[in-house]
Write an enzyme that holds these catalytic residues in place. Sequence first.
Site, PDB file in Angstrom:
ATOM      1  N   GLU A 476       0.802  -1.010   0.095  1.00  0.00           N
ATOM      2  CA  GLU A 476       0.040   0.070  -0.100  1.00  0.00           C
ATOM      3  C   GLU A 476       0.735   1.189   0.065  1.00  0.00           C
ATOM      4  O   GLU A 476       1.131   1.695  -0.947  1.00  0.00           O
ATOM      5  CB  GLU A 476      -0.873  -0.040   1.283  1.00  0.00           C
ATOM      6  CG  GLU A 476      -2.264   0.753   0.757  1.00  0.00           C
ATOM      7  CD  GLU A 476      -3.170   0.309   1.624  1.00  0.00           C
ATOM      8  OE1 GLU A 476      -3.628  -0.940   2.064  1.00  0.00           O
ATOM      9  OE2 GLU A 476      -4.567   1.050   1.624  1.00  0.00           O
ATOM     10  N   GLU A 748      -3.016   0.569  13.191  1.00  0.00           N
ATOM     11  CA  GLU A 748      -3.954   0.600  12.161  1.00  0.00           C
ATOM     12  C   GLU A 748      -5.072   0.354  13.039  1.00  0.00           C
ATOM     13  O   GLU A 748      -5.981   1.274  12.788  1.00  0.00           O
ATOM     14  CB  GLU A 748      -3.751  -0.072  11.292  1.00  0.00           C
ATOM     15  CG  GLU A 748      -5.008   0.282  10.114  1.00  0.00           C
ATOM     16  CD  GLU A 748      -4.687  -0.582   8.707  1.00  0.00           C
ATOM     17  OE1 GLU A 748      -4.058  -1.598   8.694  1.00  0.00           O
ATOM     18  OE2 GLU A 748      -5.544  -0.121   7.703  1.00  0.00           O
TER      19      GLU A 748
END
Length: 869
Positions: A476, A748
């Site tokens: 990502e 996260e």
Amino acid sequence: MKKLLAILLLAAAMPAAAKVDVASLKVNHLSEPSGITGAPTFSWIGSSDRSSDSQSAYEIKVYDIDGRAVWNTGKVLSDNSIAVRYDGAALKPATRYTWQVRIWDSAGRASRWSAKQTFVTGLDTWKAQWIVPEMTEESPLLRRDFTVKKPVKSAIAYFTAHGVYEPFLNGAKIGEAYMAPGYTSYDHHLMYQTYDITAQLRRGVNVVGAELARGWYLSMMGWTDPAQYRSNFRQKEWALLAQIVITYKDGTQEVVATDADWRTSTGGVLHSAIYDGETFDAAREKALWCTAGFDATGWAAVSTADYGYDNLVPQDNEQVKTEQTVAAKELLVTPKGELVIDFGQNLVGSEVIAFTGKPGQKITVSHAEVLDENGNFYTINLRSAKAQSNYICDRTPRRFTTRFTFYGFRYIKLEGIAKEEINLDDISAQVRFSDMEPTGSFVCSDPLVNQLQSNIQWGLRGNFVDVPTDCPQRDERLGWTGDAEVFARTATFNRGSCAFYSKWLKDVAFDQLPDGQVTDIVPMVHGLVGAGHVGWADAATIIPWTIYMAYGDSQVLENQYESMKRWVDFMAGAAGDSYLWNTGWHYGDWLAFDVDNDVAGKSSVTYVPVLQQCHFANSASIVANAAEVLGKAGDAAYYSNLAAKAREAFCKTYVTADGFLVSHTQTAYVVALIYDMVPEDMRPLLAEKLKERVESYGHITTGFLGTSHISNALTACGMDDVAYKLLLHKGYPGWLYPVTMGATTIWERWNSMMPDRTIPDNGMNSFNHYSYGAIGDWLYREAAGLKEAAPGFKKICVKPHPGGGFNFMKAEEITPFGKASSYWTLTGNIFTLDVEIPFNTTAEIYVPTAGGYERHEVGSGKHHFSSEI
Ligand code: RAM
């Protein structure tokens, strides 16, 4: 109200010689930058040995390379020290200039002239041709030699590439940058770097060269099959563009540039890509390939390509550099028998391994952020990113590292090397990210909260690799706008972020869709994700305003104004006559508290139109404010009316008379309060509901959009006690839960790792995601109590919020005017507050007392207060 025990005003005690002084000179918000085009701006920080002192005048001189003044402002009566714009004769390209400044204080005392600082101008005309070596897996080397026959006054080199490059001259790397030319929306905006190579150039034969690799331009970016999406970028081959401008002492100039005369071959880098990692074969390396003695016979010719120069701009943010080196802490043998090195810190950069191997010995280095519940090396969360370095040895001593990619890791696993061959002292990790100046610190009496602050700062280090990314490790590493939006204020406290965000925001505007929707990631990878999503798209308005408030330069508002407006116009268009923006799919309050088999309705899902309406109103208000700053009265009236209408529609549609929101979640109340959605007299009702929502859970339930503001909302409503309860909650979900689990960065998810150390494999689980680190903003701004009361901290507000059982808190910030700090202690009921207010600013100080806050107006200097509370 109890009487204050004492108020002491202490003059800053500085050595007598200092008096009025000036330092920290910046050009375009960077110290000694290269690649200036157009008229630069100049900033500095003044200081004085007297309290309540300010700047009454300044004088700036800019000199050319021969020391002749090309611009002299004379004495200008002004207190401005931020972004004073050059308005002398046009600066020459490819030229080194110096400048200095002196100031006068309020008593008319002059400082000495500052030390001279340099800046180097960019290029106006490219003579270089794009050169294209053959596209294979192996990194190409490119070189040519040239002869310097006369004494050189200056030599300035310009480089850029499709891919990433390292530049070389006479056997040594030019500059210290990694990952140049950086990551931008390349078709619109490709940065070139400017290097002053005067000292590296020699009389006689010189060799200039570069090594290329895929970098962001040519690596797969995104997690799906690349065939499914369209890369942003036109060219599918790597290419180099370089131009050296030599100015001789006799006044003549010569240009050495990339053209068909350059030659290419391959070197030691057999493969390199952002997610995959890098393979280096020492035996294939061509030692001394970029030196005059090297025999390049047999090197291939390059083709040239007509890619043009339209998208080229000088780099206007900090280069990615090695900021620090972290030593290997421990060698572990895991239950599976893996040889693992622990660096003790989740970080971003690359390992460095000093090693002399046997010819052909291949060392494979894998990277991981965590060990699993059994203590084995864990890489599932990297998804398809291989994140591996392979080093193939020859018999010479080597310092293996990667140069064209980066990893997010705390642990490395070594294969192809025996335990006895590993010497911990020979292994380290280089932390590499955009070289932004550290500007803030926060410390307090709770070690867990100090660790949280450290995790926030490491989250910044790891996710500011030229663009603000969501995460640095898996497939990502993209410029997610929502993540950037929620973290921006915290970032400005910790590092000088003006140039960094200003550069990225230009791409936010470039990538914006024709209808005004702002893309989810910038630079955009088309087809991968969408645009126009609440909270993500608002990066286009929120971040420019944040940067303006933190740094006091309206340039960012000017640059972004059209883009800001276009995003708000999109929402207004979609809302139509109802002024309700409620269409489209959205990420919503991403990653909020979620319960499986939720029969009791405990999951905290916020009704998306509520979020939309609050962000719509807020962004419209920001555009109105920006219009006012830029002197656009018509727009200011239009957008503040739009914002008022959006708020009215919100109250009519989503709020009951008792202050219930249709969405009864913490996040809903938080965003309604933070974005001022209800009239003043209704705020206490919403605040009560928010409190109830916190108490009924006993913990935070917010996702990305609520977490960044919940503490601020509670403090704004006089509920510091609730804010502290949330901060200090050690269980899941809460900020300190990861800390108690040994986290060294922000996770996260609130539960990226479970209490039994199992790691949910839910397809999306990073251990270095700064978003939830947005609490950092509250820590310094509200808890320690140091914030700006006017753009750029020209006026400062110090208003601490003691509580939570803390004995002390201290926030320090290098503002555009110099160091400001707030340091409070609480012993029994005795409260003390030490404040430092920089020269050329004023402050309002709010000292907590038993009966409320007592307000003081002060000027620059050190101030001490105490009270009983
Ligand atoms: C994830 C990213 C990011 C978030 C988006 C919606 O893939 O990591 O944090 O903004 O989803």
